[in-house]
Design an enzyme around this catalytic site. Structure first.
Site, PDB file in Angstrom:
ATOM      1  N   ARG A   1      17.889   3.985  -7.878  1.00  0.00           N
ATOM      2  CA  ARG A   1      16.578   4.638  -7.780  1.00  0.00           C
ATOM      3  C   ARG A   1      16.735   6.082  -7.311  1.00  0.00           C
ATOM      4  NH1 ARG A   1      12.084   1.682  -4.321  1.00  0.00           N
ATOM      5  NH2 ARG A   1      13.272   2.631  -2.614  1.00  0.00           N
TER       6      ARG A   1
ATOM      7  N   LYS B   1      10.984   8.602  -5.872  1.00  0.00           N
ATOM      8  CA  LYS B   1      10.779   8.715  -4.422  1.00  0.00           C
ATOM      9  C   LYS B   1      11.065  10.142  -3.974  1.00  0.00           C
ATOM     10  CE  LYS B   1      11.733   5.730  -0.448  1.00  0.00           C
ATOM     11  NZ  LYS B   1      10.349   5.538  -0.013  1.00  0.00           N
TER      12      LYS B   1
ATOM     13  N   GLU C   1      -1.082   1.548  -5.009  1.00  0.00           N
ATOM     14  CA  GLU C   1      -0.266   1.017  -3.915  1.00  0.00           C
ATOM     15  C   GLU C   1      -0.821   1.359  -2.544  1.00  0.00           C
ATOM     16  OE1 GLU C   1       3.835   2.237  -4.206  1.00  0.00           O
ATOM     17  OE2 GLU C   1       3.270   4.194  -4.943  1.00  0.00           O
TER      18      GLU C   1
HETATM   19  N1  PLP Z   1       5.832   2.501  -2.381  1.00  0.00           N
HETATM   20  C1  PLP Z   1       6.068   3.632  -1.708  1.00  0.00           C
HETATM   21  C2  PLP Z   1       5.196   4.797  -1.962  1.00  0.00           C
HETATM   22  C3  PLP Z   1       7.121   3.690  -0.790  1.00  0.00           C
HETATM   23  O1  PLP Z   1       7.357   4.799  -0.079  1.00  0.00           O
HETATM   24  C4  PLP Z   1       7.921   2.549  -0.570  1.00  0.00           C
HETATM   25  C5  PLP Z   1       9.034   2.602   0.359  1.00  0.00           C
HETATM   26  O2  PLP Z   1      10.148   2.782  -0.015  1.00  0.00           O
HETATM   27  C6  PLP Z   1       7.630   1.401  -1.303  1.00  0.00           C
HETATM   28  C7  PLP Z   1       6.577   1.408  -2.184  1.00  0.00           C
HETATM   29  C8  PLP Z   1       8.456   0.184  -1.137  1.00  0.00           C
HETATM   30  O3  PLP Z   1       9.686   0.290  -1.797  1.00  0.00           O
HETATM   31  P1  PLP Z   1      10.950  -0.480  -1.318  1.00  0.00           P
HETATM   32  O4  PLP Z   1      10.594  -1.921  -1.280  1.00  0.00           O
HETATM   33  O5  PLP Z   1      11.983  -0.217  -2.339  1.00  0.00           O
HETATM   34  O6  PLP Z   1      11.304   0.038   0.007  1.00  0.00           O
HETATM   35  C1  COI Z   2      10.576   2.631   3.074  1.00  0.00           C
HETATM   36  O1  COI Z   2       9.966   1.569   3.101  1.00  0.00           O
HETATM   37  O2  COI Z   2      11.806   2.701   3.056  1.00  0.00           O
HETATM   38  C2  COI Z   2       9.892   3.890   3.042  1.00  0.00           C
HETATM   39  O3  COI Z   2      10.430   4.802   2.505  1.00  0.00           O
HETATM   40  C3  COI Z   2       8.654   4.041   3.733  1.00  0.00           C
HETATM   41  C4  COI Z   2       8.655   5.367   4.411  1.00  0.00           C
HETATM   42  C5  COI Z   2       7.946   6.380   3.591  1.00  0.00           C
HETATM   43  C6  COI Z   2       8.193   5.298   5.799  1.00  0.00           C
END
Ligand code: PLP
Ligand code: COI
Length: 339
Positions: free
Chosen positions: A80, A183, A219
């Site tokens: 990612r 991200k 989200e």
């Molecule tokens: N959506 C957003 C905007 C996020 O910042 C995050 C955090 O990483 C997630 C979703 C959840 O993603 P992940 O489960 O890969 O941490």
């Molecule tokens: C994560 O869940 O890893 C995130 O990046 C959330 C963060 C923006 C606090």
């Protein structure tokens, strides 16, 4: 090293000993460097400062009952990160470089890995920034990749207790053909004001709606949304949300538990039909949602009727945590043990 009260940790920056860095210069990534310096020195015209050339990741290391250190789905984060870099014209990196740097920084800071019993974990934050100077809007020719770690507790202060969220129609986080699926820091800048307003009103996060039609759920702040309806796990399909690795894992865990999984647009009104709902992400793990208040039409959707986490959220949470901490078999090969 100061004694840390592990079980009292929240999600914040707690200083640790080392971070690791790697510079991209002359078209290639260099050697991995270890440092105790928490500052960065860079050119005042660096592209990350002006034009948002910044991408980051978030993953965790867990200490098991067996004393072993486990990383959860580190390769998914590496992939990612590369999609994010590609999306804003920063150089991609070998997955091996990412995993080697993650492993190194965790080992260097092993004293900060919370013990099994604490329920806390070590949050790993990789970031890439454009450091080369530009005044015109174009990509930098130099980049810096850093990874630091910090021990953390729950992201939302209520932990696994259901927490309220708000719909604020006056704000968008990301557009369908924009950068919502990667991200990059700019997405968080776009959402920071709405998040602040929601916090001031007592909510944990904003439940963003799709920017184009304001009809569907996108989200929840820094986490994906899922709803539970009978034996179904339902989560949004959208062109403007981050593909959460936690959500992807939960979809598999739900299937393993005999549930049906649906990934499709979710109209806001369908919130009234869910038995339970949650926000999921690395930081959030699963945060059950108490209630969603649509602040523009004064409508409230109650999603945790007794005020406690529902049985399905609880089952999913326990199943995911068991894999992460090594209490359950890692049958999908999600875990990397650090020797
Ligand atoms: N959506 C957003 C905007 C996020 O910042 C995050 C955090 O990483 C997630 C979703 C959840 O993603 P992940 O489960 O890969 O941490
Ligand atoms: C994560 O869940 O890893 C995130 O990046 C959330 C963060 C923006 C606090």
């Amino acid at each position: 090293m100061q004694e840390i009260e592990w079980s009292k940790l929240s999600f914040g920056y707690y200083p640790t000993a080392w971070n690791v860095r790697c510079y991209y210069r002359d078209g290639k990534w260099g050697e991995i460097e270890e440092t105790q310096d928490t500052n960065i020195s860079m050119h005042m015209a660096a592209t990350c400062l002006h034009y948002g050339q910044e991408a980051f990741e978030g993953l965790k290391a867990f200490k098991g009952k067996d004393g072993k250190t486990r990383l959860f789905r580190v390769e998914e984060n590496a992939l990612r990160m590369n999609r994010s870099c590609e999306g804003i014209m920063m150089p991609e990196m070998p997955v091996e470089l990412f995993t080697e740097m993650v492993t190194k920084v965790v080992k260097l800071n092993i004293d900060y890995l919370p013990p099994y019993e604490s329920g806390a974990s070590l949050y790993i934050r990789p970031l890439v920034i454009g450091t080369g100077p530009q005044v015109g809007v174009r990509p930098a020719n130099e980049y810096l990749f850093i990874i630091f770690v910090t021990p953390v507790g729950p992201y939302f202060k209520d932990g696994f207790k259901p927490t309220p969220m708000a719909i604020l129609r006056g704000y968008d986080r990301a557009a369908p053909l924009g950068t919502g699926t990667i991200k990059v820091g700019g997405n968080y800048a776009a959402g920071i004001k709405a998040g602040h307003i929601a916090h001031e009103k007592g909510y944990s996060a904003v439940l963003f709606l799709d920017a184009k039609e304001k009809k569907y759920i996108d989200e929840c702040g820094p986490a994906n949304f899922f709803g539970i309806k009978g034996n179904k796990y339902i989560t949004p399909k959208s062109e403007s949300i981050l593909p959460s690795i936690t959500n992807k894992s939960l979809m598999q865990v739900a299937k393993d538990l005999g549930m049906e999984v649906e990934r499709r647009p979710i109209p806001v009104e369908e919130l009234a039909e869910f038995d339970e709902a949650g926000a999921c992400g690395t930081a959030a793990v699963i945060s059950p949602i108490l209630r969603i208040d649509d602040l523009d039409d004064n409508h409230s959707y109650v999603l945790a009727k007794e005020g406690e986490a529902g049985p399905v959220c609880t089952k999913l949470y326990n199943a995911l945590r068991a894999i992460q901490y090594g209490d359950a078999e890692d049958k999908h090969g999600w875990v990397t043990i650090i020797e």
